[in-house]
Design an enzyme around this catalytic site. Structure first.
Site, PDB file in Angstrom:
ATOM      1  N   LYS A  10      11.162  38.539 -13.185  1.00  0.00           N
ATOM      2  CA  LYS A  10       9.977  38.980 -13.926  1.00  0.00           C
ATOM      3  C   LYS A  10       9.199  39.932 -13.032  1.00  0.00           C
ATOM      4  O   LYS A  10       8.901  39.610 -11.884  1.00  0.00           O
ATOM      5  CB  LYS A  10       9.107  37.780 -14.298  1.00  0.00           C
ATOM      6  CG  LYS A  10       7.733  38.151 -14.876  1.00  0.00           C
ATOM      7  CD  LYS A  10       6.780  36.981 -14.869  1.00  0.00           C
ATOM      8  CE  LYS A  10       6.391  36.538 -13.493  1.00  0.00           C
ATOM      9  NZ  LYS A  10       5.492  37.496 -12.785  1.00  0.00           N
ATOM     10  N   ASP A 130       3.437  31.198 -15.482  1.00  0.00           N
ATOM     11  CA  ASP A 130       4.428  32.242 -15.767  1.00  0.00           C
ATOM     12  C   ASP A 130       5.553  31.766 -16.675  1.00  0.00           C
ATOM     13  O   ASP A 130       6.377  32.578 -17.104  1.00  0.00           O
ATOM     14  CB  ASP A 130       5.035  32.770 -14.464  1.00  0.00           C
ATOM     15  CG  ASP A 130       4.178  33.833 -13.788  1.00  0.00           C
ATOM     16  OD1 ASP A 130       3.303  34.407 -14.475  1.00  0.00           O
ATOM     17  OD2 ASP A 130       4.382  34.085 -12.591  1.00  0.00           O
TER      18      ASP A 130
END
Length: 278
Positions: A10, A130
């Site tokens: 990510k 996240d």
């Protein structure tokens, strides 16, 4: 039966810290993308819950109940066992969501293995801020503490190089080192980027508010960014809370050439090249 899942890196192309809640959580506004560089997850039916870790970044990764993959399996069905395997390719605690992406991939794989629906954003948020954005790896705008997600159109075709100098940066320490916390958000309406050049030009008007304090705590991050600049990326910055930095390039060949150059000059650094996922 076994099910495999990919846990992509990510990347926070932007990370604006816009405030802090009374409970201490920071409010963010971030443009999040994913790369075809990542870890690989395998799940299989088992009477007990277990985790095996292999791969070049396996050292030090816990295999007990403290691991986010184990927590994800317990969240999915606390009474059912599963044999979890992780091929760890991403460096841990590096600002590219490795553990969160592993947890999200575990949930996706177990949903397929067990024939269960995927848990929702509020359900997975306790695993980490996240994890929600990693549940659907694609271009997203992430706000709040990570629970406000807006899917965006895919970015222009773009290549990326990721570089980590081998240091772990503690996110709480970076937030403590920050000064101003109520910084401006991204524009209310994000533009449509027709080309990677347009994207890079727009990114130069945005920020990662964690980058300056991270460099103060770990000056080697500044060295990574200086080394990246020598490879002529369209844009380069730190991702998340670091210490991984990224450079964007028009083609995969250029990203790979940059990665090769960085490996020669800094053989101890973790360096990978790839593409952004659509």
């Amino acid at each position: 039966m076994t099910v495999e899942a990919f846990a992509p890196a990510k990347i926070n192309l932007t990370l604006h810290v816009t405030g802090q809640r009374a409970d201490g959580y920071h409010l963010l506004d971030s443009l999040v993308v994913f790369a075809d560089i990542g870890d690989r997850i395998t799940v299989a039916a088992s009477d007990e819950r277990s985790l095996q870790v292999t791969g070049p970044m396996a050292a030090g990764v816990p295999v007990d109940a403290s691991n986010l993959m184990m927590k994800a399996a317990a969240l999915m069905d606390p009474g059912r066992g599963a044999a979890l395997s992780l091929e760890k390719n991403l460096p841990p605690a590096s600002g590219i969501g490795g553990g969160s992406s592993d947890a999200a991939a575990t949930l996706r794989a177990l949903a397929e293995l067990w024939g269960l629906p995927l848990p929702g954003t509020q359900d997975v948020l306790p695993l980490g801020a996240d994890v929600p954005v990693c549940m659907s790896p694609g271009t997203q705008r992430m706000r709040g503490i990570g629970e406000q997600l807006d899917g965006l159109s895919p970015l222009p075709d773009c290549a990326i190089a990721l570089i980590n100098p081998g240091v772990s940066v503690a996110t709480p320490a970076i937030f403590r080192a920050m000064g101003k916390r109520d910084n401006p958000a991204m524009p209310a309406e994000l533009p449509t980027w027709g080309t990677v050049g347009n994207l890079a030009a727009w990114l130069k008007t945005q920020r990662n508010d964690l980058q300056p304090p991270a460099i103060r705590l770990e000056p080697v991050i500044g060295e990574v960014l200086d080394a990246l600049s020598e490879t002529a990326p369209l844009y380069h910055a730190m991702s998340g809370s670091g210490a991984t930095c990224y450079g964007l390039y028009p083609t995969e060949a250029e990203a790979q050439a940059a990665a090769d150059h960085l490996r020669v000059g800094h053989p101890a650094w973790w360096v990978r090249a790839g593409r952004l996922l659509a």
